[in-house]
Motif scaffolding. Structure first.
Motif, PDB file in Angstrom:
ATOM      1  N   GLY A  89      24.777  42.641 -32.913  1.00 40.07           N
ATOM      2  CA  GLY A  89      24.299  43.807 -32.195  1.00 40.07           C
ATOM      3  C   GLY A  89      25.093  44.017 -30.918  1.00 40.07           C
ATOM      4  N   GLU A  90      24.665  44.980 -30.129  1.00 41.33           N
ATOM      5  CA  GLU A  90      25.422  45.347 -28.925  1.00 41.33           C
ATOM      6  C   GLU A  90      25.427  44.227 -27.888  1.00 41.33           C
ATOM      7  N   VAL A  91      24.256  43.691 -27.566  1.00 40.46           N
ATOM      8  CA  VAL A  91      24.180  42.621 -26.570  1.00 40.46           C
ATOM      9  C   VAL A  91      24.889  41.361 -27.081  1.00 40.46           C
ATOM     10  N   TYR A  92      24.684  41.048 -28.325  1.00 44.01           N
ATOM     11  CA  TYR A  92      25.345  39.924 -29.009  1.00 44.01           C
ATOM     12  C   TYR A  92      26.860  40.032 -28.833  1.00 44.01           C
ATOM     13  N   ALA A  93      27.412  41.200 -29.150  1.00 43.68           N
ATOM     14  CA  ALA A  93      28.853  41.400 -29.039  1.00 43.68           C
ATOM     15  C   ALA A  93      29.310  41.319 -27.589  1.00 43.68           C
ATOM     16  N   ASP A  94      28.488  41.840 -26.696  1.00 45.14           N
ATOM     17  CA  ASP A  94      28.854  41.806 -25.287  1.00 45.14           C
ATOM     18  C   ASP A  94      28.955  40.369 -24.786  1.00 45.14           C
ATOM     19  N   LYS A  95      28.106  39.486 -25.290  1.00 41.39           N
ATOM     20  CA  LYS A  95      28.188  38.084 -24.926  1.00 41.39           C
ATOM     21  C   LYS A  95      29.521  37.471 -25.367  1.00 41.39           C
ATOM     22  N   ILE A  96      29.948  37.813 -26.580  1.00 40.83           N
ATOM     23  CA  ILE A  96      31.230  37.302 -27.077  1.00 40.83           C
ATOM     24  C   ILE A  96      32.378  37.864 -26.251  1.00 40.83           C
ATOM     25  N   LEU A  97      32.310  39.139 -25.900  1.00 38.27           N
ATOM     26  CA  LEU A  97      33.357  39.749 -25.086  1.00 38.27           C
ATOM     27  C   LEU A  97      33.459  39.061 -23.721  1.00 38.27           C
ATOM     28  N   LYS A  98      32.316  38.725 -23.152  1.00 40.05           N
ATOM     29  CA  LYS A  98      32.320  38.055 -21.852  1.00 40.05           C
ATOM     30  C   LYS A  98      32.953  36.677 -21.941  1.00 40.05           C
ATOM     31  N   ILE A  99      32.712  35.952 -23.034  1.00 39.37           N
ATOM     32  CA  ILE A  99      33.286  34.617 -23.147  1.00 39.37           C
ATOM     33  C   ILE A  99      34.782  34.699 -23.451  1.00 39.37           C
ATOM     34  N   TYR A 100      35.204  35.751 -24.164  1.00 35.00           N
ATOM     35  CA  TYR A 100      36.640  35.989 -24.350  1.00 35.00           C
ATOM     36  C   TYR A 100      37.305  36.238 -23.003  1.00 35.00           C
ATOM     37  N   ASP A 101      36.690  37.079 -22.199  1.00 33.91           N
ATOM     38  CA  ASP A 101      37.238  37.395 -20.882  1.00 33.91           C
ATOM     39  C   ASP A 101      37.317  36.141 -20.019  1.00 33.91           C
ATOM     40  N   LEU A 102      36.268  35.322 -20.058  1.00 33.56           N
ATOM     41  CA  LEU A 102      36.246  34.096 -19.266  1.00 33.56           C
ATOM     42  C   LEU A 102      37.344  33.137 -19.709  1.00 33.56           C
ATOM     43  N   ALA A 103      37.500  32.968 -21.027  1.00 35.77           N
ATOM     44  CA  ALA A 103      38.523  32.053 -21.545  1.00 35.77           C
ATOM     45  C   ALA A 103      39.922  32.536 -21.188  1.00 35.77           C
ATOM     46  N   THR A 104      40.146  33.839 -21.304  1.00 38.08           N
ATOM     47  CA  THR A 104      41.483  34.382 -21.070  1.00 38.08           C
ATOM     48  C   THR A 104      41.883  34.290 -19.605  1.00 38.08           C
ATOM     49  N   LYS A 105      40.968  34.644 -18.716  1.00 40.47           N
ATOM     50  CA  LYS A 105      41.356  34.654 -17.296  1.00 40.47           C
ATOM     51  C   LYS A 105      41.370  33.260 -16.671  1.00 40.47           C
ATOM     52  N   THR A 106      40.699  32.298 -17.306  1.00 43.59           N
ATOM     53  CA  THR A 106      40.774  30.920 -16.812  1.00 43.59           C
ATOM     54  C   THR A 106      41.801  30.088 -17.563  1.00 43.59           C
ATOM     55  N   GLY A 107      42.351  30.635 -18.657  1.00 48.28           N
ATOM     56  CA  GLY A 107      43.406  29.951 -19.396  1.00 48.28           C
ATOM     57  C   GLY A 107      42.955  28.713 -20.128  1.00 48.28           C
ATOM     58  N   VAL A 108      41.862  28.843 -20.905  1.00 43.45           N
ATOM     59  CA  VAL A 108      41.394  27.700 -21.692  1.00 43.45           C
ATOM     60  C   VAL A 108      41.203  28.129 -23.141  1.00 43.45           C
ATOM     61  N   PRO A 109      41.295  27.195 -24.102  1.00 39.85           N
ATOM     62  CA  PRO A 109      41.114  27.538 -25.517  1.00 39.85           C
ATOM     63  C   PRO A 109      39.724  28.111 -25.787  1.00 39.85           C
ATOM     64  N   LEU A 110      39.653  28.942 -26.837  1.00 40.21           N
ATOM     65  CA  LEU A 110      38.379  29.516 -27.265  1.00 40.21           C
ATOM     66  C   LEU A 110      38.127  29.106 -28.708  1.00 40.21           C
ATOM     67  N   ILE A 111      36.977  28.495 -28.939  1.00 41.28           N
ATOM     68  CA  ILE A 111      36.574  28.118 -30.298  1.00 41.28           C
ATOM     69  C   ILE A 111      35.404  28.993 -30.699  1.00 41.28           C
TER      70      ILE A 111
END
Length: 504
Positions: free
Chosen positions: A111-133
């Motif tokens: 759903g929308e909130v579900y996807a937004d949570k994933i987007l936030k963790i993508y953003d966090l991983a990318t800007k901090t430079g750590v792997p995403l599983i």
């Protein structure tokens, strides 16, 4: 959860309320759902995360997130987490971000909130430079939320694309991943699938209806399909727990991001194989290249895609404690001949290594491409071009060892000097030429034995500077290790451009 309602006029009451809410998020739809997962032999989304990261290191984000939809009586059920567990933690002391899809909430639908949570963790991983599983177990869009779910999934695909080449992405397909949820997993650098899991764009019901033939999720995209036929799953495991353990292992070979150096650990002992006596005297006798890899590396080779296009072997290893990518032709499969699938498998792996600063070590024993109508019609030329493109584009250190045959296209495509290899070594058993003696002698109109004596050796190429050194096989590990140490200082300045256009 406490049976009495906290006193919200006091600090103690508010803290108790917070603890109650977080406790509810541990089992958003109740203990019965958790018990059902366990009875089926699986682990919950949260348990998978806790297994993935080091004990006591997981920090959850958006644990109390809930959807805001009222249509179709959705407001009657608003479980915490909204169906996906997100956060960050450590794997062997190294930081990672993670999301884990929860099929017990709305059948894992996004759903929308579900996807937004994933987007936030993508953003966090990318800007901090750590792997995403990402741990995948979702049947697709949340129908009751409508087209916005497709919009949100498109944003996830965009986020994964933007993260590609910046941070390592590992997908663990632990359950049924369908529709657009199935499209995100192949964007990862490494995909691990559990047996019993599936990955397919169209549901089995729709495929059965349209094709008028019954099918199942396993037939459409089970782990065996993606491990052996499509090549999408580089690793498979018997259970979801084993798949998570494999993801932990993969992380150990990868740097945190594209700016970090290749991981360096303690050196381990190589396999005790006498390489000086290893190559058979009969040029056509097969052998297992894994024995050579074991003798040159630290003995911790993690092979990827072993069931797909097996005439080429790819995987991670360490040499003297340095993480490297290994590409090798396999003489025990199709005599080491290349196929379209094998070329594309190698190309994809080379690009993964290059994106994350892993030096590439190649072992070559191949007479060329499989000569068949089927291979040509399947796109052998495009596969060859993709392999050439990937290696020529690579900026990491590259070392090639020719052990036996390197004829024509195989010589050129598999880590040749002309394609950009930094160091090329050959064993005395190497045969570096345009073709085998029979084919070449017929083309030239000369004696086959005379051609073989003059050309099927490593010295013609060495005289022309196409091989840096002919070495005794037993010296290979030492030469590769010293080469890797030298190539740590390699500097490349690629041309400024948006990107090239690799033949996909």
């Amino acid at each position: 959860m406490s049976s009495s309602k906290p006193d919200m006029t006091t600090t103690a009451g508010r803290i108790e309320d917070l603890r109650n809410r977080l406790e509810e998020a541990q089992a958003p739809v109740g203990q019965d759902a958790i018990d059902a997962v366990h009875e089926a032999g699986g682990a919950t989304a949260r348990e998978r995360v806790l297994q993935l990261v080091d004990d006591g290191t997981f920090v959850e984000t958006d644990a109390l997130a809930k959807h805001r939809v009222e249509a179709y009586k959705m407001d009657k059920s608003k479980p915490s987490t909204d169906g996906v567990v997100t956060g960050y933690g450590l794997i062997d002391g190294r930081r990672v971000c993670v999301f884990s899809q929860d099929p017990t909430i709305f059948d894992g639908q996004i759903g929308e909130v579900y996807a937004d949570k994933i987007l936030k963790i993508y953003d966090l991983a990318t800007k901090t430079g750590v792997p995403l599983i990402g741990i995948y177990d979702s049947t697709g869009p949340r129908w009751k939320e409508g087209i916005v779910t497709a919009h949100m999934q498109a944003q996830i695909l965009r986020a994964a694309t933007r993260a590609s080449g910046l941070i390592p992405q590992i997908a663990v397909v632990a359950g049924d991943a369908a529709a657009l949820a199935a499209v995100t997993a192949p964007l990862a650098d490494i995909t691990v699938m559990a047996e019993g899991a599936s990955l397919h764009v169209t549901s089995p019901d729709i495929v059965s209806k349209v094709s008028a033939a019954e099918t199942t999720a396993a037939e459409l995209g089970g782990s065996a399909v993606h491990a052996n036929e499509t090549g999408l799953a580089q690793l498979t495991a018997a259970t979801d727990a084993d798949a998570v353990e494999l993801a932990r292992a993969v992380v150990s070979y990868l740097p945190l991001n594209n700016k970090a150096t290749s991981p360096l650990g303690a050196e381990a002992a190589a396999a005790d194989t006498d390489l000086d006596t290893f190559i058979p005297d009969d040029d056509n006798q097969p052998y297992d290249v894994a024995d050579i890899i074991g003798a040159v590396t630290d003995g911790d080779f993690l092979e990827l895609s072993p069931g797909f296009a097996a005439s080429v072997v790819t995987g991670f290893a360490h040499v003297g404690g340095r993480a490297v990518g290994v590409v090798a032709t396999q003489p025990s499969v199709l005599a080491g001949c290349l196929t379209r699938g094998a070329a594309r498998k190698a190309a994809r792996f080379i690009r993964t290594c290059d994106a994350f600063n892993l030096p590439i070590v190649q072992f070559v024993d191949s007479p060329g491409f499989v000569p068949s109508v089927e291979e040509e019609r399947s796109g052998a030329a495009a596969g060859a071009a993709a392999l050439a493109y990937a290696f020529a584009e690579a900026q990491v250190g590259t070392i090639t060892v020719v052990t036996r045959k390197a004829f024509g296209p195989a010589y050129a495509l598999l880590g040749s000097k002309g394609l950009g290899a930094d160091l090329v070594f050959a064993w005395p058993t190497a045969q570096i030429a345009l073709a085998d003696a029979t084919t070449a002698a017929e083309a030239i109109g000369t004696d086959e034995a005379a051609y073989a004596e003059e050309n099927l050796n490593p010295y013609v190429a060495t005289e022309r500077g196409l091989v840096d050194a002919v070495i005794e096989p037993s010296a290979t590990r030492a030469r590769v290790l010293e080469g890797l140490r030298l190539l740590e200082r390699k500097v490349a300045y690629p041309a400024q451009k948006k990107h090239g256009n690799i033949p996909l």
